[in-house]
Design a protein around this motif. Sequence first.
Motif, mmCIF file in Angstrom:
data_model
loop_
_atom_site.group_PDB
_atom_site.id
_atom_site.type_symbol
_atom_site.label_atom_id
_atom_site.label_comp_id
_atom_site.label_asym_id
_atom_site.label_seq_id
_atom_site.Cartn_x
_atom_site.Cartn_y
_atom_site.Cartn_z
ATOM 1 N N SER A 1 12.384 -12.773 21.249
ATOM 2 C CA SER A 1 13.254 -12.382 20.143
ATOM 3 C C SER A 1 14.066 -13.574 19.656
ATOM 4 O O SER A 1 14.561 -14.375 20.444
ATOM 5 N N SER A 2 14.239 -13.667 18.345
ATOM 6 C CA SER A 2 15.052 -14.752 17.792
ATOM 7 C C SER A 2 16.538 -14.396 17.799
ATOM 8 O O SER A 2 17.377 -15.249 17.576
ATOM 9 N N TYR A 3 16.894 -13.120 18.049
ATOM 10 C CA TYR A 3 18.289 -12.684 18.020
ATOM 11 C C TYR A 3 18.955 -12.693 19.381
ATOM 12 O O TYR A 3 20.157 -12.723 19.487
ATOM 13 N N GLY A 4 18.217 -12.617 20.422
ATOM 14 C CA GLY A 4 18.796 -12.585 21.756
ATOM 15 C C GLY A 4 17.713 -12.405 22.786
ATOM 16 O O GLY A 4 16.690 -11.796 22.512
ATOM 17 N N THR A 5 17.922 -12.943 23.960
ATOM 18 C CA THR A 5 16.891 -12.843 24.982
ATOM 19 C C THR A 5 17.287 -11.917 26.115
ATOM 20 O O THR A 5 16.438 -11.375 26.791
ATOM 21 N N GLU A 6 18.584 -11.705 26.347
ATOM 22 C CA GLU A 6 19.021 -10.821 27.416
ATOM 23 C C GLU A 6 20.140 -9.922 26.894
ATOM 24 O O GLU A 6 21.068 -10.386 26.243
ATOM 25 N N TYR A 7 20.016 -8.637 27.184
ATOM 26 C CA TYR A 7 20.996 -7.648 26.755
ATOM 27 C C TYR A 7 21.512 -6.928 27.994
ATOM 28 O O TYR A 7 20.720 -6.494 28.825
ATOM 29 N N LYS A 8 22.828 -6.795 28.106
ATOM 30 C CA LYS A 8 23.427 -6.016 29.185
ATOM 31 C C LYS A 8 24.336 -4.977 28.561
ATOM 32 O O LYS A 8 25.170 -5.304 27.716
ATOM 33 N N GLU A 9 24.167 -3.719 28.976
ATOM 34 C CA GLU A 9 24.966 -2.629 28.435
ATOM 35 C C GLU A 9 25.432 -1.732 29.565
ATOM 36 O O GLU A 9 24.764 -1.613 30.590
ATOM 37 N N SER A 10 26.560 -1.078 29.350
ATOM 38 C CA SER A 10 27.007 -0.053 30.280
ATOM 39 C C SER A 10 27.734 1.044 29.515
ATOM 40 O O SER A 10 28.431 0.775 28.537
ATOM 41 N N VAL A 11 27.528 2.269 29.967
ATOM 42 C CA VAL A 11 28.195 3.442 29.410
ATOM 43 C C VAL A 11 28.848 4.151 30.590
ATOM 44 O O VAL A 11 28.187 4.461 31.576
ATOM 45 N N THR A 12 30.161 4.404 30.472
ATOM 46 C CA THR A 12 30.903 5.089 31.528
ATOM 47 C C THR A 12 31.393 6.428 31.006
ATOM 48 O O THR A 12 31.993 6.495 29.934
ATOM 49 N N TYR B 1 32.191 1.887 26.627
ATOM 50 C CA TYR B 1 30.882 1.302 26.332
ATOM 51 C C TYR B 1 31.068 -0.199 26.227
ATOM 52 O O TYR B 1 32.023 -0.675 25.602
ATOM 53 N N ALA B 2 30.177 -0.962 26.843
ATOM 54 C CA ALA B 2 30.227 -2.423 26.755
ATOM 55 C C ALA B 2 28.812 -2.951 26.570
ATOM 56 O O ALA B 2 27.856 -2.435 27.162
ATOM 57 N N LYS B 3 28.690 -3.974 25.727
ATOM 58 C CA LYS B 3 27.384 -4.587 25.472
ATOM 59 C C LYS B 3 27.569 -6.088 25.327
ATOM 60 O O LYS B 3 28.496 -6.550 24.662
ATOM 61 N N GLU B 4 26.667 -6.841 25.950
ATOM 62 C CA GLU B 4 26.645 -8.293 25.804
ATOM 63 C C GLU B 4 25.222 -8.719 25.479
ATOM 64 O O GLU B 4 24.273 -8.240 26.106
ATOM 65 N N VAL B 5 25.100 -9.598 24.490
ATOM 66 C CA VAL B 5 23.800 -10.138 24.099
ATOM 67 C C VAL B 5 23.866 -11.644 24.294
ATOM 68 O O VAL B 5 24.757 -12.305 23.761
ATOM 69 N N VAL C 1 30.667 -6.591 22.791
ATOM 70 C CA VAL C 1 31.329 -5.453 22.161
ATOM 71 C C VAL C 1 31.855 -4.548 23.264
ATOM 72 O O VAL C 1 31.197 -4.351 24.278
ATOM 73 N N CYS C 2 33.049 -4.003 23.055
ATOM 74 C CA CYS C 2 33.612 -3.034 23.999
ATOM 75 C C CYS C 2 34.296 -1.926 23.201
ATOM 76 O O CYS C 2 35.068 -2.204 22.283
ATOM 77 N N ILE C 3 33.987 -0.683 23.549
ATOM 78 C CA ILE C 3 34.642 0.481 22.945
ATOM 79 C C ILE C 3 35.203 1.306 24.091
ATOM 80 O O ILE C 3 34.470 1.644 25.032
ATOM 81 N N ARG C 4 36.491 1.632 24.011
ATOM 82 C CA ARG C 4 37.135 2.447 25.050
ATOM 83 C C ARG C 4 37.775 3.664 24.422
ATOM 84 O O ARG C 4 38.394 3.575 23.372
ATOM 85 N N LYS C 5 37.643 4.780 25.099
ATOM 86 C CA LYS C 5 38.277 6.017 24.658
ATOM 87 C C LYS C 5 39.768 5.944 24.945
ATOM 88 O O LYS C 5 40.182 5.514 26.014
ATOM 89 N N THR C 6 40.567 6.320 23.973
ATOM 90 C CA THR C 6 42.011 6.415 24.145
ATOM 91 C C THR C 6 42.410 7.882 24.060
ATOM 92 O O THR C 6 41.564 8.745 23.811
ATOM 93 N N SER C 7 43.675 8.176 24.223
ATOM 94 C CA SER C 7 44.117 9.572 24.204
ATOM 95 C C SER C 7 43.899 10.239 22.853
ATOM 96 O O SER C 7 43.669 11.446 22.781
#
Length: 180
Positions: A37-48, A58-62, A71-77
């Motif tokens: 891939s020309s956009y990224g070779t390794e992707y790491k993601e996690s969903v909690t 949710y966190a993602k690293e390319v 990218v990181c998205i966290r639920k708030t109140s």
Amino acid sequence: FYYNFDIDGHDIRTIRIDKFLTEDKRIYRSTALTPFSSYGTEYKESVTLDKDGVFEEYAKEVYDQNEVESVCIRKTSDGASFVGRFASRFACLNNIPAKNNVFVFDETSPVTYMPVIASYDFESGRSQAFETMTLFSPLLPPVRRLITLTSIKDEYLKIGTRKIKTENLLVKIMNYPQVS
């Protein structure tokens, strides 16, 4: 879970997804390798998710040869918070309005399907809608989207001389082709 994607017999991507269950959380982590891939070779993601299946983070690293995108998205109140970074630029947005049972969803990422499918009520079946947040860029906040899962029971797959009884889920997203 381990997935291997190929085109004409040539491997183009591998994805490994691990599911961890703790006393109060359910965590899905994936690592994907896309060597050509020309956009990224390794992707790491996690969903909690919490113990009730409600989204927490949710966190993602390319990674490619020169840069890291994260990218990181966290639920708030009362919604969600977003932080994205690409090269030397970043974006941040707090208190994005979101329902309590929202999911992060990316149609190209199998790890984001798993929490949605785990929340699907197979006993009642039929079409069930889920509110999701979708990222289109690391420098733009997520967009709210509604996806619908519909179960087709008693679907059969023929593998060699055997037939395997399965359950097929149709995924419908507005302005996208239907997938299953």
